[in-house]
Every structure is written in structure tokens, then in C-alpha cells.
Design an enzyme around this catalytic site. Structure first.
Site, PDB file in Angstrom:
ATOM      1  N   GLU A  70     -10.750   1.571   2.550  1.00  0.00           N
ATOM      2  CA  GLU A  70     -10.913   1.086   1.173  1.00  0.00           C
ATOM      3  C   GLU A  70     -10.566  -0.410   1.112  1.00  0.00           C
ATOM      4  OE1 GLU A  70      -7.894   2.549  -1.402  1.00  0.00           O
ATOM      5  OE2 GLU A  70      -8.933   1.976  -3.246  1.00  0.00           O
ATOM      6  N   HIS A  76     -54.107  14.096 -10.451  1.00  0.00           N
ATOM      7  CA  HIS A  76     -53.640  12.739 -10.154  1.00  0.00           C
ATOM      8  C   HIS A  76     -54.821  11.847  -9.791  1.00  0.00           C
ATOM      9  CE1 HIS A  76     -49.675  14.533 -10.116  1.00  0.00           C
ATOM     10  NE2 HIS A  76     -49.101  13.376  -9.839  1.00  0.00           N
ATOM     11  N   ASP A 119      -6.067  -6.588  -6.165  1.00  0.00           N
ATOM     12  CA  ASP A 119      -5.664  -5.542  -7.106  1.00  0.00           C
ATOM     13  C   ASP A 119      -5.582  -6.080  -8.524  1.00  0.00           C
ATOM     14  OD1 ASP A 119      -5.481  -3.650  -5.152  1.00  0.00           O
ATOM     15  OD2 ASP A 119      -3.331  -3.905  -4.825  1.00  0.00           O
ATOM     16  N   GLN A 156       0.828  -1.192   0.000  1.00  0.00           N
ATOM     17  CA  GLN A 156       0.000   0.000   0.000  1.00  0.00           C
ATOM     18  C   GLN A 156       0.870   1.252   0.000  1.00  0.00           C
ATOM     19  OE1 GLN A 156      -3.139   0.111  -0.441  1.00  0.00           O
ATOM     20  NE2 GLN A 156      -3.103   2.338  -0.392  1.00  0.00           N
TER      21      GLN A 156
END
Lengths: 427, 427
Positions: free
Chosen positions: B322, B415, B356, B255
Site C-alpha cells: 500500500e 444488428h 497521510d 505504520q
């Protein structure tokens, strides 16, 4: 009404153009109020409520007493109607629940997707002349089915600091956890930043005027999601010999009464039917209580004749109507071919107002051409999908080499190394 | 690295704070380029490509010859790895297809929901040092499965006006219909307005730097949807005695190599494991090619000790990472309890780099706390749900009365009238 006969394709864009709104000046107002509420919390909220709604609020939340009072003020007839609408909306939205999606993509590599509720949501319900308790049902019911923990409803108070009882009653029926007596920009700002007492939420839903729309858009800059951008309501009807002209006229008028900026379009492969519907509109409009509003919208509405259903479908997909009524002798052609629409109403006995209130579908829908990319509000609007993966020793041995090659080709050594270490440990 | 021992809950927000970015000055640049591209089309696009990418483009699209050439330039090893990743990503995303949801909410009232593809989508692939062909797979594969008709990929050219062959090859494998050699703000502007040759799209996907992020946000003002707001990539690992410290260190470093603003957090109920991982990081970091980038991110990274797994889970849900790696002796506790995360990686043999590249899950995920309201990219990101309803004569008789009551209570006569006319015709 404006009639177009066989408009050529290169004129469709102009013909179908929606009224554009200038938003620059509104943006400044919205930004100023956001800054104030961010700094001053409830004091800011109360100040703008005093300015815009003309009422000094001591208490921002609907109280237990007001809830009990509202229950008494709503007629049994209305309670029954709400119950029927609620049951249908619940059934349709509960049916949208999806199971966990799980597969083993490679031996030893398990991947799955699960949906989890958005924990805190804000529902905006406009005030004004009509108490839109139907929007309470449309937003709170799926939020409750999704399992959202905090469901905060905000709606402007009247001059006496009260919220319409039907709104309070509907909110109570559908698991709303807090009702805030605040409307307009300051309500959206409160939900965006949170205040001493108003919870900060993760996503804001609901219709509103231009100010609320711009405020919701600004909220996204501060990390809050929104359901969709909003614009004036729209209806497109495609009708031919199979349609009952009187019914079609009543549907177009039910759209027109929303506001003078409402979009009303009738497309037909029958010139006779176009004329018949137009005649019916001018008869029916005279009896409407909102006649003046409806007349303005009808003046700007469009009657479009095209030669074939193929051309009609192309044109309709180009427009991407929020509401789309299909009343022809080949309804399946349109239902199968529609690419861009919010909600579709099929046949002579399916008025748009059924979907607005009680059929079970949601009435919070994309307008302004956003049907090309956005869904209407549905159960998934209150959930987010999370992906999971669990890889066994065997699994990493199966896909490890590929990951190494890919990571190396992207120049990301450490990504590769995370795999190499594991593969080496298994040698 | 910064170690926190038992941080009290009222300090979590500050502890978990992400770096904020000032965007005012960028916004002006973005707005100016949007205006220019809107007015001048390809001329504007070429001008900014010359300024920002340092290349004068004659042709904006990757040609047939360049496609053939790219196929030759990509090694067989990389082609094989791409094929394996593609198969897994396809399998996982194809499994996400949902059937039509259809129910009869009341006798004679049929409601259903169907998903239809977004017809035109734009995929943005960043340039820079690493050719992110993996993002091509992650975006184009679900677009193709969804059935999007026009899939336009834009990516910046290099100084010789070329696009990396691996990107071209991956795009060809996944049904991309056009590759545009344009990057940055001007690419997003081109997709937003369309030019003489670049198609206007309805939704824009993909990662990018600050400029691209702000440009995507501006695109939403012009009616284009986007996948999600973007921010620097993040990883949070929860690890205890059960975790292999060396593996955890390698994940944190994978990371950290993304950029000096990457967010790297380790949460543990074991002080020993925290120390062990930290030691491993300083050993492994020395061998990385992107050592300098990784070091900066690691300096800002956080090691957090908490007493119990319950506290750990609370803190993790507050942060909403994340990427979330779970490596403990009670993984199910975290998997069941996680509310806010993009993608979850479970156990010692599930490195983040698997997701990934090749496990099958998508790597386009919400950052910056947006996991609280947003899903990562998935099949549904390329579809929109349309609702349909078909009401029979019996059906409108069943729910008509309720609609009349509800419409009347909201003050919407027309309506109500649309229903009354139909009910009367059936009397």
C-alpha cells in the site's frame, strides 16, 4: 408493446424497473465449483467442462496448429472487417492515454500520478450460438495498449473441443498471450486461483450469463478485481419529429434480438413518432432470423410519451441506460445533460450496432443502472494509478509543522515523530 | 522482528503472506442488519446505533447548531493545518482533471469520451479513539472537485450522540452536503437502501473495520459501487546505505502504531542498515504513546535482506505494498520499476505521514495486494467515463459494410439490418 402517456414521476421507478434475478441457488453451485477448482486445479476444470460443455478435454489451451488452422478458416471478407474495426478501436483507446500528472503542491513537495498496467488480466468470452469475436477486440485491444503482460482469454469449447476460428483469429490479432478452452464458472475459478497451467490473474473482464456473473462476483472475495457487474443488455432511444422512424425501429430491434430479457425503451415528446416507430417495428420484425427472441423482448418493451424534453432527460437519467440513442431536433440538450449512460449514439446515422462493432468505442458497458457509478470498459480499466511524492529538505520544512499538528490531533504520535525527527535534523 | 536473509523465491509467497481473516460469522450479522435497515429504515438504524454505539439518537443528522459549535471548538492551529493540507490535496486532485478525449476514427465517425460526476456518493469515516478528519479531506475534496451533487458523510456518534468537531469542521470546509451520525454496518446499509431521511447513494467510499468492510462488499450486491476492498494498513520500505536509519525506523513505527495487525516490512541490500534500523526502532518505540500497539506490530514485522536491487524490486512487486518508501542510492531504479504499489515516497525527507496528511496525494489506498489491480482513490474515483459517437452519412457509408459483415458473422441479423436500412436510404 407497453405505452405510457405522461407517467407521473412517482411512478418512474416502477415503470423503469429491470427484471430482478434470484441468485441464491446459483451461488451455491458457484461456491462448490470454486472450492473444487481451488483444490483440484485442472482436474476440476476438466470435470466441469465434461459436465457442462459435454466434451472431454485433453489439452486446455488452443494449440499452435489450431491457431494456424483458424487463420485459414476465417474468410478474407471477415478478416478485412475485423481489421477496420480493430483500427478504429485502437485509435479511440490509444487516444485515452493520459500523461503523468505532476505538480509541486508546495515548494519542495513534488507529487505525481502515473498509470501502470495491470500485469495479468483474464478475458472471458461467452460461447453459445454466436461467436462473440467482437468482444475479443473490445477487451484485448485496450489490454494490449495498456501494456498488460499476460492476457489470458477463456472461452467454452464446442462439443468437439474446438474454439470458434473467428475468436482465435481475433485473439491472435490483438496480442492475447493464451487462449484457454474453458467456459462458465470453472473458467472464472481457474483465473481466480490459477491451476497447474492456467495463470492466476489480477482482474477479470467480459460478459457472460448469470453463472459467469455470479462467479465473477465471487472472484472479488478472493482478491481478484472485475470490470463490472453484468446484467441483460439495454437500449433507450429518445426520438422526436427529427427521427427516422424506420431507423429507430431497426435499432430497437437490434437490441431486442439479444435475448428475451433485453430492455428496450423508446421515449418521445411526439405521440405520432411513437406510433410510427411501433408500426415499423411490427413490419421489420417479421424478417428477422431471431424473430422469436425479439418478439418476447418487444412485448415487454416500453413506449413512453412525455410532454417536454426536460422531463424526458430527467427520466432518462433516472434510468441510466447502457446504450442511449439521441435522435431529436435538439440533440445537444440531451448530450450536455446526460448524467448516467454507458455509450451515447447521436443522430439518425449512428445505429447502436456501430458502437457494438466498429466505430471505435467500447461495447463492454454497465447495465442494470450501474451507469450511475461505473464507466464502461476503457483504457483505464487495464491500468491503475499510482501516486508518487518526493519531498526536499525545504519541502518538509514547509509542510512539516502542519503534519505534526494534524497527526497530533488524530492521536498518532509516531506519525508526528517521523516528521519531528526530520525537522530536528535540519535545525 | 523477524529477519530473513536471502529468502529463496519459492518462499516469498509464504514470507509475504498477509494475515487472513475469517469472515463467515461476520457475514451473517451484516446480512441481518442490512435486511432490518431495508425493512425498517431509520428505526432499524437507530436500534443498531443504540446497541453498538450505546446512544439513543433522536436526530440522525448533524444540525446547523452543531456545525456552528464545531467551528468554535476547533483550534486555530488545527484550522490552519487543515487549510494547508486542503490546499495541497485540492491542487493535486484538480490537476487530475482530464479533457474530453475526441477523435475521428474514420472520416465521418466522431468518437469521444467525457467524464461526468457520480451524482450521489457516501463517505464513511470511522469513529473510535482517533477522529480521522484527514480521511474527510481525502474523500470530500475530490468528490467536490468532481462535481458530485450529493456528498453524504456518515460517522459514528460518541456516547453523548455527538460527532467530533474536527470531523464536522473538515466536512464543512469540503462541501459535504449532509453529515449522518451513524456508523458501522447500519451506516453502510442506510447509504445502500436509503431511508426516510438518509439518501441512497451510488458509490460508497472510506475505510472501516472488518464489519464495515464486509458491509461495503455486501452493498455491491445491491447495485452500489465501492471504492475498493479494505484491509489492514501496510508499509514496505526499501533502504540501503543511503538511508537515514533513524528516519526509516520512525516511518516503520508510524505504520506500526495503526494497529497490531499492521504490516511492516523493511527490505535492504545492506545487512548493516537492517541492523541499524532495528536498533533504532527499539530505541524510538519506548517513547510512543501507542507503544503497546506498535510493539505487537513490530514483533510481527519483517526485515528482509536480499543480495541485489533487482531481487528486491521483484519481491516488492510480488508483495504490492500500500505504502512504499524508497530510500536508496538508486531511487530511480525502484520508481521506474515499481508495478504494484498504492503510494510511493521517495528519499530521506519524504515520510509516509506526509502523504497521510498534507503532501497532496490521497491516503485512501489499496491494501492486501489489491495494488495489483486497484488504484488508490483519486479524482476519477468520483467520475465515470461515458463514450459518445456521432456518425455522418459519409461515416456510415465508410464503416457500414464492415459492421454488416461482423454482425452477420456473429449471427445478429437485426444488428446488420440497422445498418443496411441506413445504407440503402443513401443509395
Amino acid at each position: 408493446m407497453k405505452t405510457s402517456i405522461n407517467p407521473p414521476k412517482n411512478e418512474w421507478l416502477a415503470l423503469l424497473e429491470r427484471p430482478t434475478q434470484t441468485i441464491e441457488s446459483i451461488e451455491e453451485t458457484v461456491t462448490a465449483i470454486f472450492d473444487d477448482v481451488k483444490r483440484n486445479g485442472n482436474d476440476g476444470i476438466k470435470r466441469y467442462t465434461s459436465i457442462f460443455d459435454g466434451v472431454e478435454l485433453d489439452e486446455l489451451f488452443v494449440s499452435e496448429e489450431e491457431i494456424i488452422e483458424a487463420e485459414k478458416l476465417v474468410s478474407n471478407e471477415l478478416k478485412d472487417a475485423i481489421a477496420i474495426a480493430k483500427r478504429n478501436i485502437e485509435n479511440f483507446h490509444a487516444a485515452q492515454k493520459t500523461d503523468k500528472v505532476a505538480i509541486e503542491t508546495t515548494e519542495g513537495v513534488e507529487c505525481w500520478q502515473e498509470k501502470r498496467p495491470i500485469q495479468k488480466v483474464g478475458l472471458y468470452i461467452p460461447g453459445g450460438t454466436a461467436p462473440l469475436f467482437s468482444s475479443v477486440l473490445m477487451l484485448a485491444i485496450p489490454a494490449q495498449i495498456a501494456g498488460c503482460k499476460e492476457i489470458v482469454l477463456t472461452t467454452p469449447p464446442n462439443k468437439r473441443g474446438k474454439v470458434n476460428p473467428a475468436i482465435i483469429y481475433a485473439a491472435q490479432q490483438c496480442g492475447v498471450t493464451k487462449i484457454v478452452k474453458v467456459g462458465g464458472i470453472q473458467a472464472i475459478a481457474g483465473l481466480t486461483f490459477g491451476t497447474e497451467t492456467i495463470p492466476q490473474v489480477y482482474k477479470i473482464f467480459g460478459p457472460g450469463n448469470q453463472f459467469v456473473t455470479i462467479a465473477k462476483q465471487l472472484a472479488t472475495k478472493y482478491g481478484v478485481a472485475i470490470d463490472m457487474p453484468a446484467g441483460p443488455s439495454e437500449l433507450l432511444v429518445v426520438a422526436d419529429e427529427a427521427a427516422n422512424a424506420s431507423f429507430v425501429a431497426s435499432d430497437l430491434l437490434s437490441q431486442a434480438e439479444h435475448g428475451s430479457d433485453s430492455q428496450v425503451i423508446l421515449v418521445s415528446t411526439s405521440k405520432e413518432k411513437l406510433q410510427e416507430v411501433e408500426d415499423e417495428i411490427y413490419i421489420q420484425i417479421e424478417d428477422l432470423s431471431r424473430k422469436n427472441i425479439a418478439k418476447k423482448a418487444i412485448d415487454n418493451s416500453k413506449l413512453i410519451f412525455v410532454e417536454t424534453k426536460e422531463i424526458a432527460l430527467d427520466l432518462i437519467n433516472e434510468y441510466g441506460p447502457e446504450h442511449f440513442i439521441v435522435c431529436t431536433n435538439d440533440n445537444d440538450f440531451y448530450v450536455d445533460g446526460i448524467e448516467n449512460a454507458g455509450s451515447v449514439f447521436i443522430g439518425n446515422y449512428t445505429p447502436e450496432s456501430a458502437g457494438d462493432y466498429a466505430s471505435g468505442t467500447n461495447h463492454t458497458l454497465p447495465t442494470n443502472g450501474y451507469t450511475k457509478a461505473y464507466s464502461g470498459v476503457n483504457l483505464d480499466s487495464f491500468l491503475k494509478a499510482i501516486s508518487f511524492q518526493k519531498i526536499s529538505e525545504k519541502g518538509i520544512q514547509n509542510i512539516g509543522k502542519s503534519i505534526e499538528v494534524l497527526a497530533e490531533a488524530e492521536g498518532l504520535d509516531a506519525h508526528k515523530n517521523a516528521v519531528t525527527l526530520r525537522l530536528n535534523s535540519l535545525k
